[in-house]
Motif scaffolding. Sequence first.
Motif, PDB file in Angstrom:
ATOM      1  N   LEU A 114       0.828  -1.201   0.000  1.00 29.11           N
ATOM      2  CA  LEU A 114       0.000   0.000   0.000  1.00 29.11           C
ATOM      3  C   LEU A 114       0.867   1.257   0.000  1.00 29.11           C
ATOM      4  O   LEU A 114       2.047   1.215   0.319  1.00 29.11           O
ATOM      5  CB  LEU A 114      -0.905   0.029   1.242  1.00 29.11           C
ATOM      6  CG  LEU A 114      -1.787  -1.184   1.519  1.00 29.11           C
ATOM      7  CD1 LEU A 114      -2.426  -1.069   2.894  1.00 29.11           C
ATOM      8  CD2 LEU A 114      -2.865  -1.305   0.433  1.00 29.11           C
ATOM      9  N   SER A 115       0.253   2.375  -0.344  1.00 26.21           N
ATOM     10  CA  SER A 115       0.862   3.687  -0.159  1.00 26.21           C
ATOM     11  C   SER A 115      -0.249   4.670   0.175  1.00 26.21           C
ATOM     12  O   SER A 115      -1.428   4.422  -0.124  1.00 26.21           O
ATOM     13  CB  SER A 115       1.607   4.146  -1.412  1.00 26.21           C
ATOM     14  OG  SER A 115       0.706   4.473  -2.451  1.00 26.21           O
ATOM     15  N   LYS A 116       0.110   5.793   0.781  1.00 23.48           N
ATOM     16  CA  LYS A 116      -0.896   6.783   1.149  1.00 23.48           C
ATOM     17  C   LYS A 116      -1.685   7.274  -0.069  1.00 23.48           C
ATOM     18  O   LYS A 116      -2.872   7.598   0.039  1.00 23.48           O
ATOM     19  CB  LYS A 116      -0.236   7.970   1.853  1.00 23.48           C
ATOM     20  CG  LYS A 116       0.325   7.667   3.229  1.00 23.48           C
ATOM     21  CD  LYS A 116       0.958   8.915   3.829  1.00 23.48           C
ATOM     22  CE  LYS A 116       1.577   8.637   5.185  1.00 23.48           C
ATOM     23  NZ  LYS A 116       2.245   9.850   5.750  1.00 23.48           N
ATOM     24  N   SER A 117      -1.024   7.318  -1.222  1.00 30.27           N
ATOM     25  CA  SER A 117      -1.693   7.818  -2.430  1.00 30.27           C
ATOM     26  C   SER A 117      -2.794   6.884  -2.914  1.00 30.27           C
ATOM     27  O   SER A 117      -3.587   7.261  -3.785  1.00 30.27           O
ATOM     28  CB  SER A 117      -0.662   8.027  -3.548  1.00 30.27           C
ATOM     29  OG  SER A 117      -0.032   6.809  -3.901  1.00 30.27           O
ATOM     30  N   ASP A 118      -2.861   5.680  -2.362  1.00 32.70           N
ATOM     31  CA  ASP A 118      -3.923   4.737  -2.729  1.00 32.70           C
ATOM     32  C   ASP A 118      -5.271   5.119  -2.116  1.00 32.70           C
ATOM     33  O   ASP A 118      -6.297   4.522  -2.459  1.00 32.70           O
ATOM     34  CB  ASP A 118      -3.586   3.323  -2.242  1.00 32.70           C
ATOM     35  CG  ASP A 118      -2.444   2.689  -3.001  1.00 32.70           C
ATOM     36  OD1 ASP A 118      -2.244   3.035  -4.182  1.00 32.70           O
ATOM     37  OD2 ASP A 118      -1.748   1.844  -2.416  1.00 32.70           O
ATOM     38  N   PHE A 119      -5.273   6.097  -1.209  1.00 32.82           N
ATOM     39  CA  PHE A 119      -6.464   6.384  -0.409  1.00 32.82           C
ATOM     40  C   PHE A 119      -6.971   7.804  -0.662  1.00 32.82           C
ATOM     41  O   PHE A 119      -6.206   8.693  -1.031  1.00 32.82           O
ATOM     42  CB  PHE A 119      -6.153   6.201   1.075  1.00 32.82           C
ATOM     43  CG  PHE A 119      -5.757   4.794   1.429  1.00 32.82           C
ATOM     44  CD1 PHE A 119      -6.705   3.880   1.850  1.00 32.82           C
ATOM     45  CD2 PHE A 119      -4.440   4.375   1.306  1.00 32.82           C
ATOM     46  CE1 PHE A 119      -6.356   2.577   2.151  1.00 32.82           C
ATOM     47  CE2 PHE A 119      -4.073   3.074   1.602  1.00 32.82           C
ATOM     48  CZ  PHE A 119      -5.037   2.169   2.023  1.00 32.82           C
ATOM     49  N   PHE A 120      -8.270   8.001  -0.425  1.00 38.49           N
ATOM     50  CA  PHE A 120      -8.836   9.342  -0.542  1.00 38.49           C
ATOM     51  C   PHE A 120      -8.161  10.271   0.463  1.00 38.49           C
ATOM     52  O   PHE A 120      -7.925   9.902   1.622  1.00 38.49           O
ATOM     53  CB  PHE A 120     -10.352   9.311  -0.303  1.00 38.49           C
ATOM     54  CG  PHE A 120     -11.119   8.708  -1.444  1.00 38.49           C
ATOM     55  CD1 PHE A 120     -11.321   9.418  -2.617  1.00 38.49           C
ATOM     56  CD2 PHE A 120     -11.624   7.418  -1.353  1.00 38.49           C
ATOM     57  CE1 PHE A 120     -12.026   8.862  -3.681  1.00 38.49           C
ATOM     58  CE2 PHE A 120     -12.327   6.847  -2.409  1.00 38.49           C
ATOM     59  CZ  PHE A 120     -12.527   7.578  -3.572  1.00 38.49           C
ATOM     60  N   GLU A 121      -7.865  11.466   0.003  1.00 39.74           N
ATOM     61  CA  GLU A 121      -7.081  12.405   0.814  1.00 39.74           C
ATOM     62  C   GLU A 121      -7.751  12.704   2.149  1.00 39.74           C
ATOM     63  O   GLU A 121      -7.083  12.782   3.189  1.00 39.74           O
ATOM     64  CB  GLU A 121      -6.875  13.708   0.041  1.00 39.74           C
ATOM     65  CG  GLU A 121      -6.023  14.724   0.764  1.00 39.74           C
ATOM     66  CD  GLU A 121      -5.790  15.985  -0.045  1.00 39.74           C
ATOM     67  OE1 GLU A 121      -5.222  16.943   0.515  1.00 39.74           O
ATOM     68  OE2 GLU A 121      -6.181  16.018  -1.230  1.00 39.74           O
ATOM     69  N   THR A 329       0.206  -7.494   7.006  1.00 40.47           N
ATOM     70  CA  THR A 329      -0.255  -8.364   5.924  1.00 40.47           C
ATOM     71  C   THR A 329      -1.784  -8.398   5.895  1.00 40.47           C
ATOM     72  O   THR A 329      -2.404  -8.323   4.829  1.00 40.47           O
ATOM     73  CB  THR A 329       0.295  -9.789   6.099  1.00 40.47           C
ATOM     74  OG1 THR A 329       1.720  -9.752   6.011  1.00 40.47           O
ATOM     75  CG2 THR A 329      -0.245 -10.728   5.033  1.00 40.47           C
ATOM     76  N   VAL A 330      -2.401  -8.486   7.059  1.00 41.78           N
ATOM     77  CA  VAL A 330      -3.863  -8.471   7.149  1.00 41.78           C
ATOM     78  C   VAL A 330      -4.424  -7.164   6.589  1.00 41.78           C
ATOM     79  O   VAL A 330      -5.376  -7.163   5.800  1.00 41.78           O
ATOM     80  CB  VAL A 330      -4.317  -8.661   8.614  1.00 41.78           C
ATOM     81  CG1 VAL A 330      -5.819  -8.421   8.748  1.00 41.78           C
ATOM     82  CG2 VAL A 330      -3.964 -10.056   9.111  1.00 41.78           C
ATOM     83  N   ILE A 331      -3.837  -6.049   6.983  1.00 43.71           N
ATOM     84  CA  ILE A 331      -4.330  -4.746   6.544  1.00 43.71           C
ATOM     85  C   ILE A 331      -4.259  -4.626   5.021  1.00 43.71           C
ATOM     86  O   ILE A 331      -5.208  -4.172   4.370  1.00 43.71           O
ATOM     87  CB  ILE A 331      -3.536  -3.617   7.225  1.00 43.71           C
ATOM     88  CG1 ILE A 331      -3.872  -3.576   8.718  1.00 43.71           C
ATOM     89  CG2 ILE A 331      -3.836  -2.266   6.573  1.00 43.71           C
ATOM     90  CD1 ILE A 331      -2.989  -2.633   9.531  1.00 43.71           C
ATOM     91  N   GLY A 332      -3.129  -5.033   4.453  1.00 47.91           N
ATOM     92  CA  GLY A 332      -3.004  -4.971   3.000  1.00 47.91           C
ATOM     93  C   GLY A 332      -4.002  -5.869   2.291  1.00 47.91           C
ATOM     94  O   GLY A 332      -4.612  -5.480   1.286  1.00 47.91           O
ATOM     95  N   TRP A 333      -4.186  -7.093   2.813  1.00 43.69           N
ATOM     96  CA  TRP A 333      -5.126  -8.035   2.204  1.00 43.69           C
ATOM     97  C   TRP A 333      -6.558  -7.498   2.267  1.00 43.69           C
ATOM     98  O   TRP A 333      -7.320  -7.595   1.300  1.00 43.69           O
ATOM     99  CB  TRP A 333      -5.030  -9.376   2.918  1.00 43.69           C
ATOM    100  CG  TRP A 333      -5.850 -10.476   2.304  1.00 43.69           C
ATOM    101  CD1 TRP A 333      -5.454 -11.390   1.374  1.00 43.69           C
ATOM    102  CD2 TRP A 333      -7.230 -10.777   2.589  1.00 43.69           C
ATOM    103  NE1 TRP A 333      -6.480 -12.249   1.057  1.00 43.69           N
ATOM    104  CE2 TRP A 333      -7.593 -11.889   1.784  1.00 43.69           C
ATOM    105  CE3 TRP A 333      -8.193 -10.215   3.430  1.00 43.69           C
ATOM    106  CZ2 TRP A 333      -8.873 -12.445   1.811  1.00 43.69           C
ATOM    107  CZ3 TRP A 333      -9.471 -10.767   3.457  1.00 43.69           C
ATOM    108  CH2 TRP A 333      -9.797 -11.872   2.653  1.00 43.69           C
ATOM    109  N   MET A 334      -6.919  -6.925   3.399  1.00 48.44           N
ATOM    110  CA  MET A 334      -8.279  -6.397   3.557  1.00 48.44           C
ATOM    111  C   MET A 334      -8.562  -5.289   2.538  1.00 48.44           C
ATOM    112  O   MET A 334      -9.653  -5.229   1.958  1.00 48.44           O
ATOM    113  CB  MET A 334      -8.474  -5.868   4.979  1.00 48.44           C
ATOM    114  CG  MET A 334      -8.581  -6.951   6.043  1.00 48.44           C
ATOM    115  SD  MET A 334     -10.152  -7.839   5.958  1.00 48.44           S
ATOM    116  CE  MET A 334      -9.928  -9.045   7.278  1.00 48.44           C
TER     117      MET A 334
END
Length: 424
Positions: A114-121, A329-334
């Motif tokens: 993941l990266s922060k840019s993957d998410f709504f600001e 790993t859980v957070i990324g998978w979710m």
Amino acid sequence: MKLFTKLATATALTMGLSTSAMAQVELEWWDFLAGGDGVRMKALIDEFNAEHPDIQISGTTLEWGLPFYTKVRTATAVGQGPDIMTYHLSRLPLALEEDVLTPITDAEMGAAGLSKSDFFEASITAASTDDGQLMAVPFDIHAVVAYYNKTALEGTEWLGEDGNLTGIDSIEDMTALLQWAKAEGFSDPLSFQSEGGGGTWRMFYTLLRQQGGEMITDGEVLAGDNMDKAVKAIQILADWRAEGLIPEQAAYEASVALFSGQKAVMHINGVWEVPTFKDSAADGSLGFDWFANEVPQMLDQPATWADSHAFAIPNNPNMTEEEREAALTVIGWMQQHSMAWADAGHIPAYKPTVDSDEYAALEPNATYASLAENAAFDPRSKIAGVASPVYDAVDNLIAPAIHGFLSAEDAAAQMKDQLQGLMN
């Protein structure tokens, strides 16, 4: 899958061992998710566990609101908290003061894919400290939306050819729609939870933020002209109540039933009720066509009350490096499986899901996903957020003012005084 897991798996296979015989990382998980949310989250946990023999989640669901956050605080203080948990981002300021969460670095986000840019600001801002340190990973943006009876509005000036609401660009426009509905026999044209802090806070805060108003600025409650904007927001709701356009002190379940029972032509509530109306429509018990849009802009700017469910890692000194890696790993998978969470009505905070063709076909979610750009999160303060003193003030002051027991001016002034005393 993490590097150490790949190596362990390869070693086990070389030695002729099954992966089930390997040592597992067991994660203790806490959440506050009940009802449809809880069912969906349990299904995601079961799917994760089935796919990851090296990591097993043991989930516990606790009571929503103050009991959950009290439990987290006390358990973390004695080093007995969970390894991973759900968290409302509106509670982040208090979490920072209580030091119950651990920061999540950019490198750890990268390790989780993941990266922060993957998410709504808006959600990343709500999940971070003032200086930009990420403290939780957003899973969704859940906001209030406008549910409406498409069958009743068919052929009126308020329903466009595309089936979406139209012509509601001011308080006067909304009032005209509700007055029409009243004349058409809808006893409570606009239903919402009007007896207490949950629904009433969300309505009040949406109207305040649509004026560009701020609840708390630089440590001051309703500073400057924010007081006038708060009074206006309360008065709008009080005027609707006086005309019989919103219900008298409706409990949450009653507010939903008013819409389902065709006593209300519109219902403003959280996106989490989408499954309720989908299920009722599917089994034929609803009796009309419905849809949901972003709450119309009725004042100076688009804004909608919102919060986020997020994943957080408690400040547990006993947590091992392997457990932390497993939690990430859980957070990324979710996040990569958040389409299943969207089925609960939520807008995934993970933009690749929202940008997918599968999500674009999911209605009404895809239509109201625009509100993610206009999400108005609760004030960043230890006294705000879920089950906070702000909610109590709404229960004790704004709700009574809406129902005629005190003036909008008195309610706003008393709320300011009550909350200001808690800021220090």
